[in-house]
Design an enzyme around this catalytic site. Structure first.
Site, PDB file in Angstrom:
ATOM      1  N   CYS A  43       0.837  -1.204   0.000  1.00 61.35           N
ATOM      2  CA  CYS A  43       0.000   0.000   0.000  1.00 61.35           C
ATOM      3  C   CYS A  43       0.875   1.258   0.000  1.00 61.35           C
ATOM      4  CB  CYS A  43      -1.005  -0.031   1.150  1.00 61.35           C
ATOM      5  SG  CYS A  43      -2.301   1.217   0.971  1.00 61.35           S
ATOM      6  N   HIS A  53      -3.822  -4.647  -0.325  1.00 55.29           N
ATOM      7  CA  HIS A  53      -3.420  -5.227   0.962  1.00 55.29           C
ATOM      8  C   HIS A  53      -3.518  -6.757   0.915  1.00 55.29           C
ATOM      9  CE1 HIS A  53      -3.169  -1.607   3.501  1.00 55.29           C
ATOM     10  NE2 HIS A  53      -4.094  -1.120   2.699  1.00 55.29           N
ATOM     11  N   GLU A 100      -2.601  -8.781   3.168  1.00 59.08           N
ATOM     12  CA  GLU A 100      -2.979  -9.256   4.504  1.00 59.08           C
ATOM     13  C   GLU A 100      -4.475  -9.101   4.784  1.00 59.08           C
ATOM     14  OE1 GLU A 100      -2.445  -4.886   5.167  1.00 59.08           O
ATOM     15  OE2 GLU A 100      -1.605  -6.401   3.833  1.00 59.08           O
TER      16      GLU A 100
END
Length: 201
Positions: free
Chosen positions: A79, A183, A185
């Site tokens: 990001c 992202h 994650e």
């Protein structure tokens, strides 16, 4: 061991949690020796480009990250972490990025019916055989939160793109340096596979 760079720029815990889920030993650190002795390094980030560069410099991490790249330690920007690897950003004119990769960060143009920041799931168009996307379908869905996007100077380093008001370079790879605007994650099983691919490089 994977070093997650700690420079007060948010979202670090979710990256650590995803790596732990994969069974990886991760440490959140701003210690130079710890970072340079890591097997892999992750530069996460949420927030403003100018503040983030200020913090990286304050902790001397700008030079450490350039050294990580020079030493060929695999480095992943996520990001804001992707944006910081490049030369400049519309978000804070006059502030230089790390300049590890060539390109600039531009504001997503206004477009009727589309909200900025771009928040949500988008499909990626994969190209140029990115190692982060091994064992993934051709148009994987991933989660984005951003108002600025990458335009890389060299198209050959771009491994995934997406469309949102404009053509966005969503992931890049050059040598040991990798980066995602989205992202991983927060991108469910797809994101975990991307992180696993990075870990297994």
């Amino acid at each position: 061991m994977i070093a997650i760079i700690d420079y007060d720029a948010g979202n670090i815990k979710s990256v650590e949690k995803a790596l732990k889920y994969l069974g990886e030993d991760a440490v959140i650190t701003r210690d130079r020796e710890e970072i340079l002795s890591a097997d892999k390094v992750i530069l996460p980030g949420v927030g403003a480009f100018g503040n983030a560069m200020y913090n990286l410099k304050k902790y001397g991490l700008d030079e450490v990250l350039r050294e990580v790249a020079e030493r060929q330690i695999p480095l992943l920007g996520i990001c804001l972490g992707l944006q910081l690897l490049f030369e400049r950003s519309d978000e804070t004119p006059g502030v230089e990025g790390l300049g590890i990769l060539k390109g600039e960060i531009l504001r997503i143009p206004d477009c009727p019916g589309l909200k900025i920041p771009h928040m949500g799931w988008n499909s990626l168009k994969l190209q140029n055989d990115g190692r982060l996307f091994k064992d993934l379908p051709e148009e994987p869905y991933v989660y984005f939160v951003h108002s600025y996007y990458l335009k890389a100077t060299d198209e050959s380093i771009v491994k995934a793109t997406t469309e949102y008001s404009t053509h966005i370079h969503a992931s890049v790879e050059q040598g040991n340096v990798f980066a995602c605007q989205f992202h991983p994650e927060k991108s469910s099983d797809t994101g975990l596979q991307i992180l696993k691919n990075f870990v297994e490089l």
